[in-house]
Design an enzyme around this catalytic site. Sequence first.
Site, PDB file in Angstrom:
ATOM      1  N   LYS A 107       0.866  -1.186   0.000  1.00  0.00           N
ATOM      2  CA  LYS A 107       0.000   0.000   0.000  1.00  0.00           C
ATOM      3  C   LYS A 107       0.897   1.228   0.000  1.00  0.00           C
ATOM      4  O   LYS A 107       2.034   1.166   0.492  1.00  0.00           O
ATOM      5  CB  LYS A 107      -0.887   0.015   1.252  1.00  0.00           C
ATOM      6  CG  LYS A 107      -2.161   0.799   1.077  1.00  0.00           C
ATOM      7  CD  LYS A 107      -3.216  -0.015   0.346  1.00  0.00           C
ATOM      8  CE  LYS A 107      -4.509   0.713   0.115  1.00  0.00           C
ATOM      9  NZ  LYS A 107      -5.564  -0.165  -0.384  1.00  0.00           N
ATOM     10  N   GLY A 221     -22.176   4.416  -4.355  1.00  0.00           N
ATOM     11  CA  GLY A 221     -21.016   4.730  -5.192  1.00  0.00           C
ATOM     12  C   GLY A 221     -20.691   3.549  -6.077  1.00  0.00           C
ATOM     13  O   GLY A 221     -21.577   2.769  -6.440  1.00  0.00           O
ATOM     14  N   ASN A 222     -19.414   3.398  -6.398  1.00  0.00           N
ATOM     15  CA  ASN A 222     -19.010   2.362  -7.351  1.00  0.00           C
ATOM     16  C   ASN A 222     -19.427   0.963  -6.887  1.00  0.00           C
ATOM     17  O   ASN A 222     -20.064   0.217  -7.625  1.00  0.00           O
ATOM     18  CB  ASN A 222     -17.491   2.437  -7.572  1.00  0.00           C
ATOM     19  CG  ASN A 222     -16.983   1.271  -8.383  1.00  0.00           C
ATOM     20  OD1 ASN A 222     -16.443   0.313  -7.840  1.00  0.00           O
ATOM     21  ND2 ASN A 222     -17.181   1.316  -9.679  1.00  0.00           N
TER      22      ASN A 222
HETATM   23  P1  NAD Z   1     -17.487   5.682  -3.583  1.00  0.00           P
HETATM   24  O1  NAD Z   1     -16.776   6.901  -3.138  1.00  0.00           O
HETATM   25  O2  NAD Z   1     -17.716   5.444  -5.041  1.00  0.00           O
HETATM   26  O3  NAD Z   1     -18.938   5.612  -2.884  1.00  0.00           O
HETATM   27  C1  NAD Z   1     -19.122   5.779  -1.522  1.00  0.00           C
HETATM   28  C2  NAD Z   1     -20.618   5.886  -1.259  1.00  0.00           C
HETATM   29  O4  NAD Z   1     -20.828   5.921   0.156  1.00  0.00           O
HETATM   30  C3  NAD Z   1     -21.259   7.150  -1.829  1.00  0.00           C
HETATM   31  O5  NAD Z   1     -22.527   6.843  -2.365  1.00  0.00           O
HETATM   32  C4  NAD Z   1     -21.408   8.048  -0.591  1.00  0.00           C
HETATM   33  O6  NAD Z   1     -22.483   8.960  -0.713  1.00  0.00           O
HETATM   34  C5  NAD Z   1     -21.720   6.978   0.448  1.00  0.00           C
HETATM   35  N1  NAD Z   1     -21.536   7.444   1.827  1.00  0.00           N
HETATM   36  C6  NAD Z   1     -20.499   8.131   2.358  1.00  0.00           C
HETATM   37  N2  NAD Z   1     -20.720   8.382   3.661  1.00  0.00           N
HETATM   38  C7  NAD Z   1     -21.918   7.797   3.959  1.00  0.00           C
HETATM   39  C8  NAD Z   1     -22.705   7.691   5.128  1.00  0.00           C
HETATM   40  N3  NAD Z   1     -22.303   8.228   6.276  1.00  0.00           N
HETATM   41  N4  NAD Z   1     -23.887   7.023   5.063  1.00  0.00           N
HETATM   42  C9  NAD Z   1     -24.306   6.475   3.908  1.00  0.00           C
HETATM   43  N5  NAD Z   1     -23.605   6.556   2.765  1.00  0.00           N
HETATM   44  C10 NAD Z   1     -22.426   7.201   2.790  1.00  0.00           C
HETATM   45  O7  NAD Z   1     -16.685   4.459  -2.919  1.00  0.00           O
HETATM   46  P2  NAD Z   1     -16.615   2.953  -3.406  1.00  0.00           P
HETATM   47  O8  NAD Z   1     -15.484   2.813  -4.356  1.00  0.00           O
HETATM   48  O9  NAD Z   1     -17.962   2.500  -3.797  1.00  0.00           O
HETATM   49  O10 NAD Z   1     -16.127   2.244  -2.051  1.00  0.00           O
HETATM   50  C11 NAD Z   1     -17.039   1.946  -1.004  1.00  0.00           C
HETATM   51  C12 NAD Z   1     -16.341   1.076   0.021  1.00  0.00           C
HETATM   52  O11 NAD Z   1     -15.861  -0.101  -0.614  1.00  0.00           O
HETATM   53  C13 NAD Z   1     -15.118   1.693   0.714  1.00  0.00           C
HETATM   54  O12 NAD Z   1     -15.036   1.158   2.012  1.00  0.00           O
HETATM   55  C14 NAD Z   1     -13.956   1.149  -0.107  1.00  0.00           C
HETATM   56  O13 NAD Z   1     -12.742   1.134   0.625  1.00  0.00           O
HETATM   57  C15 NAD Z   1     -14.454  -0.258  -0.377  1.00  0.00           C
HETATM   58  N6  NAD Z   1     -13.829  -0.905  -1.534  1.00  0.00           N
HETATM   59  C16 NAD Z   1     -13.928  -0.371  -2.769  1.00  0.00           C
HETATM   60  C17 NAD Z   1     -13.353  -1.035  -3.844  1.00  0.00           C
HETATM   61  C18 NAD Z   1     -13.494  -0.512  -5.242  1.00  0.00           C
HETATM   62  O14 NAD Z   1     -13.054  -1.201  -6.167  1.00  0.00           O
HETATM   63  N7  NAD Z   1     -14.117   0.633  -5.467  1.00  0.00           N
HETATM   64  C19 NAD Z   1     -12.648  -2.232  -3.651  1.00  0.00           C
HETATM   65  C20 NAD Z   1     -12.571  -2.771  -2.368  1.00  0.00           C
HETATM   66  C21 NAD Z   1     -13.177  -2.094  -1.310  1.00  0.00           C
END
Ligand code: NAD
Length: 428
Positions: A107, A221-222
Amino acid sequence: MSEKGFNAFKMAQEQFDKVADMLDLDEGTRQLLRFPQREYHIRIPVRMDDGSVKVFQGYRVQHNDARGPCKGGIRFHPQETADTVRALATWMTWKCSVVDIPLGGGKGGVICDPHNLSMREQEQICRGWVRQVAINIGPLQDVPAPDVMTNGQHMLWMMDEYEKITGARYPGVITGKPVGMGGSKGRTEATGYGVVYTIREALKLMGIDPKNTTAAVQGFGNVAQYAVDLYTKLGGTVICVSCWSQEDQTSYTFKKSTGVSLDELRKITDRFGGIDKKKAQDLGYQVLAGDAWIEQEVDILIPAALENQITGENVNRISKKVKIIGEGANGPTTPEADKVIHERGIFVIPDFLANAGGVTCSYFEQVQCNMNYFWEKDEVLSKLDTKMTSAFHEVASLASKKKIYMRDAAYMIAVSRVAEACRLRGWV
Ligand code: NAD
């Protein structure tokens, strides 16, 4: 990032110690795996737009590479700390191991806030970061990727700098690149789809047809959007999603008992995954408090927003109907809440298994880059499904055989594979 009184690396070490005891690991292996193998603490001087020079602190931590080159993202964050990076690198080792991809854990990070930096300044940080660690990363050593506040553009600048230094094309040095510039098709879907592949398999074990199930999702989100996408395609009904509102600086849950529509919600969602409240109401959504998602009468909960969301305070609000929690986010459940969930017998698909679709697809990206031959999306997703399904069943069958919690079973498999690789190499 550090919160007062919380040290992520200490937590990662405590988790490891527990598994080391369960596996009865010898002292040498414990000493090796409790700490990263290598870390680079670097200073990155950048000529700012106003002509001054600012020096940024950066890191790359390589926790363990016994099973293959290190893999893990680079974060840009003002509260980044060496211990956070160490913890995340450790967790990457276990994540790559549990899905059995031939990679170790790494990381990186830079203490900075991209909100206050121009694109040129960010580019200089990316290039400066690579100049400092160029001899320590590479397709066969350590392969970075995007993470919090970094994206495909940052990765391309980093790849370009690496290629300038080495004098050749190495698209496999970094992943998370845009499709067409060495990125893999299917990466956008990978994490959310991966979560649902594992939920689908858990339902199969329980003899439940997804068509007869409902889910509540935290996040839009994603990860969350693609989890909703695939779960709905399997016939399931998502009755609510929750997300953060930038405008109100609070979160809301958007509910439609007959099922949310991904297409209609996407049209009213900003690039940060925030849904427009007024437009949602016009479309017939009930707008509830941000944490209402957790108390819905559903079969499945999918926390896919951020860490520390299911806590000692709200865990008892989880409905008796809930059978499965598929952890899309990293660390959504606190240890205190986890204990309660375990006692209640809810089937948990732990984060580092459930959300490993992202890193698995990044591994596919690296493989495709190394071959200089790119697969179609269907091929990527079908390979992803195979990997996630088989990882899930290995964990589930160990959990059932030993009558242990899914999270413990996942840790036992991940750690024992890494320990065995260290032993076979003659390190311990
Ligand atoms: P993102 O930034 O695309 O989306 C995050 C979402 O969470 C948004 O819709 C935001 O509005 C919402 N959010 C933030 N605070 C909030 C709250 N207090 N209550 C409700 N909703 C809230 O992020 P992502 O890429 O979708 O990642 C989400 C999680 O998954 C994170 O923990 C990330 O570390 C983990 N993750 C992501 C990936 C990836 O490939 N994107 C891979 C492994 C793990």
